[in-house]
Every structure is written in C-alpha cells, then in structure tokens.
Scaffold this motif. Sequence first.
Motif, PDB file in Angstrom:
ATOM      1  N   LYS A  47       0.836  -1.203   0.000  1.00 15.84           N
ATOM      2  CA  LYS A  47       0.000   0.000   0.000  1.00 15.84           C
ATOM      3  C   LYS A  47       0.871   1.253   0.000  1.00 15.84           C
ATOM      4  O   LYS A  47       0.583   2.222  -0.719  1.00 15.84           O
ATOM      5  N   SER A  48       1.917   1.249   0.812  1.00 16.81           N
ATOM      6  CA  SER A  48       2.831   2.391   0.854  1.00 16.81           C
ATOM      7  C   SER A  48       3.527   2.583  -0.489  1.00 16.81           C
ATOM      8  O   SER A  48       3.707   3.714  -0.954  1.00 16.81           O
ATOM      9  N   TYR A  49       3.908   1.475  -1.132  1.00 18.26           N
ATOM     10  CA  TYR A  49       4.559   1.563  -2.439  1.00 18.26           C
ATOM     11  C   TYR A  49       3.605   2.175  -3.464  1.00 18.26           C
ATOM     12  O   TYR A  49       4.000   3.047  -4.250  1.00 18.26           O
ATOM     13  N   LEU A  50       2.340   1.747  -3.462  1.00 17.13           N
ATOM     14  CA  LEU A  50       1.345   2.282  -4.386  1.00 17.13           C
ATOM     15  C   LEU A  50       1.113   3.775  -4.121  1.00 17.13           C
ATOM     16  O   LEU A  50       1.096   4.584  -5.061  1.00 17.13           O
ATOM     17  N   THR A  51       0.960   4.143  -2.863  1.00 14.26           N
ATOM     18  CA  THR A  51       0.731   5.551  -2.512  1.00 14.26           C
ATOM     19  C   THR A  51       1.916   6.419  -2.910  1.00 14.26           C
ATOM     20  O   THR A  51       1.748   7.497  -3.487  1.00 14.26           O
ATOM     21  N   THR A  52       3.118   5.940  -2.623  1.00 13.00           N
ATOM     22  CA  THR A  52       4.313   6.705  -2.962  1.00 13.00           C
ATOM     23  C   THR A  52       4.451   6.870  -4.473  1.00 13.00           C
ATOM     24  O   THR A  52       4.812   7.953  -4.959  1.00 13.00           O
ATOM     25  N   THR A  53       4.150   5.823  -5.228  1.00 16.05           N
ATOM     26  CA  THR A  53       4.210   5.917  -6.690  1.00 16.05           C
ATOM     27  C   THR A  53       3.243   6.969  -7.202  1.00 16.05           C
ATOM     28  O   THR A  53       3.585   7.793  -8.067  1.00 16.05           O
ATOM     29  N   ARG A  54       2.021   6.973  -6.670  1.00 18.93           N
ATOM     30  CA  ARG A  54       1.029   7.957  -7.090  1.00 18.93           C
ATOM     31  C   ARG A  54       1.445   9.385  -6.732  1.00 18.93           C
ATOM     32  O   ARG A  54       1.327  10.308  -7.549  1.00 18.93           O
ATOM     33  N   LEU A  55       1.941   9.576  -5.522  1.00 23.70           N
ATOM     34  CA  LEU A  55       2.230  10.931  -5.075  1.00 23.70           C
ATOM     35  C   LEU A  55       3.520  11.469  -5.683  1.00 23.70           C
ATOM     36  O   LEU A  55       3.647  12.681  -5.875  1.00 23.70           O
ATOM     37  N   ARG A  56       4.459  10.619  -6.016  1.00 29.79           N
ATOM     38  CA  ARG A  56       5.620  11.078  -6.767  1.00 29.79           C
ATOM     39  C   ARG A  56       5.199  11.583  -8.142  1.00 29.79           C
ATOM     40  O   ARG A  56       5.681  12.609  -8.623  1.00 29.79           O
ATOM     41  N   ALA A  57       4.287  10.857  -8.781  1.00 28.65           N
ATOM     42  CA  ALA A  57       3.777  11.285 -10.081  1.00 28.65           C
ATOM     43  C   ALA A  57       3.006  12.598  -9.942  1.00 28.65           C
ATOM     44  O   ALA A  57       3.119  13.493 -10.792  1.00 28.65           O
ATOM     45  N   ALA A  58       2.231  12.722  -8.864  1.00 23.67           N
ATOM     46  CA  ALA A  58       1.470  13.949  -8.641  1.00 23.67           C
ATOM     47  C   ALA A  58       2.400  15.143  -8.444  1.00 23.67           C
ATOM     48  O   ALA A  58       2.147  16.232  -8.995  1.00 23.67           O
ATOM     49  N   LYS A  59       3.447  14.971  -7.664  1.00 27.55           N
ATOM     50  CA  LYS A  59       4.415  16.059  -7.472  1.00 27.55           C
ATOM     51  C   LYS A  59       5.005  16.500  -8.801  1.00 27.55           C
ATOM     52  O   LYS A  59       5.138  17.701  -9.069  1.00 27.55           O
ATOM     53  N   ASP A  60       5.365  15.548  -9.630  1.00 29.24           N
ATOM     54  CA  ASP A  60       5.961  15.863 -10.923  1.00 29.24           C
ATOM     55  C   ASP A  60       4.968  16.633 -11.795  1.00 29.24           C
ATOM     56  O   ASP A  60       5.336  17.615 -12.460  1.00 29.24           O
ATOM     57  N   MET A  61       3.710  16.233 -11.801  1.00 29.15           N
ATOM     58  CA  MET A  61       2.692  16.916 -12.597  1.00 29.15           C
ATOM     59  C   MET A  61       2.405  18.313 -12.054  1.00 29.15           C
ATOM     60  O   MET A  61       2.205  19.264 -12.828  1.00 29.15           O
ATOM     61  N   LEU A  62       2.405  18.480 -10.754  1.00 23.64           N
ATOM     62  CA  LEU A  62       2.167  19.796 -10.160  1.00 23.64           C
ATOM     63  C   LEU A  62       3.269  20.781 -10.523  1.00 23.64           C
ATOM     64  O   LEU A  62       3.021  21.979 -10.700  1.00 23.64           O
ATOM     65  N   ILE A  63       4.499  20.275 -10.655  1.00 26.92           N
ATOM     66  CA  ILE A  63       5.631  21.133 -11.000  1.00 26.92           C
ATOM     67  C   ILE A  63       5.638  21.457 -12.492  1.00 26.92           C
ATOM     68  O   ILE A  63       5.873  22.603 -12.890  1.00 26.92           O
ATOM     69  N   LYS A  64       5.351  20.459 -13.325  1.00 25.86           N
ATOM     70  CA  LYS A  64       5.573  20.605 -14.763  1.00 25.86           C
ATOM     71  C   LYS A  64       4.314  20.923 -15.572  1.00 25.86           C
ATOM     72  O   LYS A  64       4.413  21.276 -16.740  1.00 25.86           O
ATOM     73  N   SER A  65       3.122  20.778 -14.971  1.00 24.67           N
ATOM     74  CA  SER A  65       1.884  20.898 -15.736  1.00 24.67           C
ATOM     75  C   SER A  65       1.023  22.040 -15.214  1.00 24.67           C
ATOM     76  O   SER A  65       1.043  22.371 -14.024  1.00 24.67           O
ATOM     77  N   ASP A  66       0.256  22.642 -16.109  1.00 26.96           N
ATOM     78  CA  ASP A  66      -0.723  23.668 -15.732  1.00 26.96           C
ATOM     79  C   ASP A  66      -2.108  23.070 -15.515  1.00 26.96           C
ATOM     80  O   ASP A  66      -3.088  23.791 -15.327  1.00 26.96           O
ATOM     81  N   THR A  67      -2.193  21.746 -15.549  1.00 21.87           N
ATOM     82  CA  THR A  67      -3.465  21.050 -15.361  1.00 21.87           C
ATOM     83  C   THR A  67      -4.019  21.325 -13.965  1.00 21.87           C
ATOM     84  O   THR A  67      -3.270  21.519 -13.003  1.00 21.87           O
ATOM     85  N   SER A  68      -5.327  21.330 -13.832  1.00 20.20           N
ATOM     86  CA  SER A  68      -5.954  21.570 -12.530  1.00 20.20           C
ATOM     87  C   SER A  68      -5.587  20.464 -11.542  1.00 20.20           C
ATOM     88  O   SER A  68      -5.324  19.318 -11.931  1.00 20.20           O
ATOM     89  N   ILE A  69      -5.591  20.825 -10.275  1.00 15.64           N
ATOM     90  CA  ILE A  69      -5.213  19.866  -9.235  1.00 15.64           C
ATOM     91  C   ILE A  69      -6.202  18.702  -9.176  1.00 15.64           C
ATOM     92  O   ILE A  69      -5.811  17.545  -8.965  1.00 15.64           O
ATOM     93  N   LYS A  70      -7.474  18.971  -9.410  1.00 12.42           N
ATOM     94  CA  LYS A  70      -8.470  17.892  -9.406  1.00 12.42           C
ATOM     95  C   LYS A  70      -8.202  16.895 -10.526  1.00 12.42           C
ATOM     96  O   LYS A  70      -8.350  15.680 -10.339  1.00 12.42           O
ATOM     97  N   PHE A  71      -7.780  17.398 -11.697  1.00  5.94           N
ATOM     98  CA  PHE A  71      -7.470  16.491 -12.804  1.00  5.94           C
ATOM     99  C   PHE A  71      -6.213  15.681 -12.495  1.00  5.94           C
ATOM    100  O   PHE A  71      -6.128  14.495 -12.838  1.00  5.94           O
ATOM    101  N   ILE A  72      -5.235  16.314 -11.836  1.00 10.97           N
ATOM    102  CA  ILE A  72      -4.019  15.601 -11.439  1.00 10.97           C
ATOM    103  C   ILE A  72      -4.369  14.472 -10.473  1.00 10.97           C
ATOM    104  O   ILE A  72      -3.837  13.365 -10.569  1.00 10.97           O
ATOM    105  N   ALA A  73      -5.275  14.757  -9.540  1.00  9.24           N
ATOM    106  CA  ALA A  73      -5.709  13.716  -8.601  1.00  9.24           C
ATOM    107  C   ALA A  73      -6.295  12.526  -9.350  1.00  9.24           C
ATOM    108  O   ALA A  73      -5.953  11.370  -9.079  1.00  9.24           O
ATOM    109  N   LEU A  74      -7.189  12.805 -10.322  1.00 11.65           N
ATOM    110  CA  LEU A  74      -7.780  11.733 -11.123  1.00 11.65           C
ATOM    111  C   LEU A  74      -6.722  10.990 -11.927  1.00 11.65           C
ATOM    112  O   LEU A  74      -6.773   9.769 -12.077  1.00 11.65           O
TER     113      LEU A  74
END
Length: 276
Positions: A216-243
Amino acid sequence: MANLYVFNNSLSNPYLYLSSGGIDPAKPDHHYGPGARSGYMIHLILSGKGTFISNGKAYHLQAGSMFYCQPGILVNMIADHDDPWTTMWVRFTGDYVKLLMDTVALTDENPVFTVNQAPIVKDEIKNILKMSRLDHTQDLDYASQLINLINALRTTFNKTTSTHSNPQKMLILRATQYIRNNYDTPITITDVVNYLGIDRTYLFRIFKIYLQVSPKSYLTTTRLRAAKDMLIKSDTSIKFIALSCGYTSYVHFSKAFRKYVGMSPSQFKIMHEASS
C-alpha cells in the motif's frame, strides 16, 4: 595525473537512477570511512594504490583493480601515502536497481575484481562518464547507460539463482510493474493480489523483506511522486491531477499528499511557481 571530474544527475527517479560519477585523484593518505554508502557504487582504479576495507577485510589494490560498494554496508577507502590512487566511479540506486543487483554475484564479502575479469564493466563506466559531459543529456540517456552497466555486471558476475528462478523476487518484480503501469487508475492492493493470484499477507511479507515498505505504501508513494511531478511541470488543474494519479476523491488525494509532502497540493504548486 587525471583531473578531478564529478557529474550529478538532477533527473532523478525512484526506480532506475544513475545519480553521479566522476574521476577522483586522491591526495596521499586520503581516507573515507568507516561509512556506509546510500547507493550502489563501482570504482575503477586508474592509477596509484590504496586500500579498500569491506566486511572487516582489507584489500590492497592498484591500477586495474575494481571494487564494489553495497548500500548500507560499512566500508573504508584509504589512498596510499606514496602513490595515492586515482579512481573512476559511478553511483546508482532505485527500487528496480535493487532487484537487478540482487542477481549480480558481488557482495560485501566478494567486492573486488579486475579489469581483466570485467573489461565490459570498465567500458560501460567510461561510456557513462563520456555521456555525462555531453550537452542536453536526457533522463532516458542516463537510464539506458545504467541498464548497460548492470547488464555488463550481470553478464560477468551472474548468480546461478536469478530473479526469474527466485519466486519471491519475480513476484515483487511483477507487482511493482503492475503498480507502475496502473497507478493512474483506481487500483487497490486487492487488484494487485488478484493479478498475481497470491495471498495479501504473503505479498505484504515479501514487500517488507525486499523493499522495506508495504504494498500500500509503495502504491501511494508511486502515485504521489507522479502527482508532485505533474504539479511542477503541468498547468493542469489539481483535481485532474488527482484523477490522473488514481484518486477518485480530491479530499483523499489532498489528505494523502499533505501527509507525504507536508503541505497541500495547492501550496506545493504555488511554492514551485514562485521559485521558477
């Protein structure tokens, strides 16, 4: 004497990361340790002499010798007083790297070899340093070179028990691949164990043994690492990044992100916009 040279790869990732390398002309009696490296390291002695200590055993080495450092293992490195060594070295780490290096027959009890034994390993290290001097080197360039190096190590020092003949390591490999391929969908650990056809408790146990984290921790960490990268590099809305990272609820995403990063997704995004 070779000139000092060091590269540091800022294009990090948690799976297959060639982090740094260089050429180090040591001063007489220069000493490192006892200390444990945080990543895997391969050293090639270009000239001079020195002593490498691993697992309490001292190896007196000279030009043409190579030695291996394993993460978390105490080592000492001591350059000779009269003829100090110059070493060429690389450092690498990552979850997938660990699984691959577990198939290489180098350990803290068997860390020393020679260029004559492993000329392709020497060539791959030289290729890495040559590539690191090029302009516009990409993350896939580093990952490709690291794969070539590990393949050279496996070819030269191949364990009779490989990942594919070790059922637990093969399950870990399949589980992590499944997670990396599907984290952007609302999968759960139930989906992972159903895909593998094994018991949930057994999956938890082998994850803790080989990766020191829960599935579970591995899955969560994989998702949140990807989210951090998208928040830095993308102008996409945060809700879309969550999805896009497998969260069907923005509230759950925000709560997990705050726990992992220490701030909300919006605060993280604003901070990085201000610093760019």
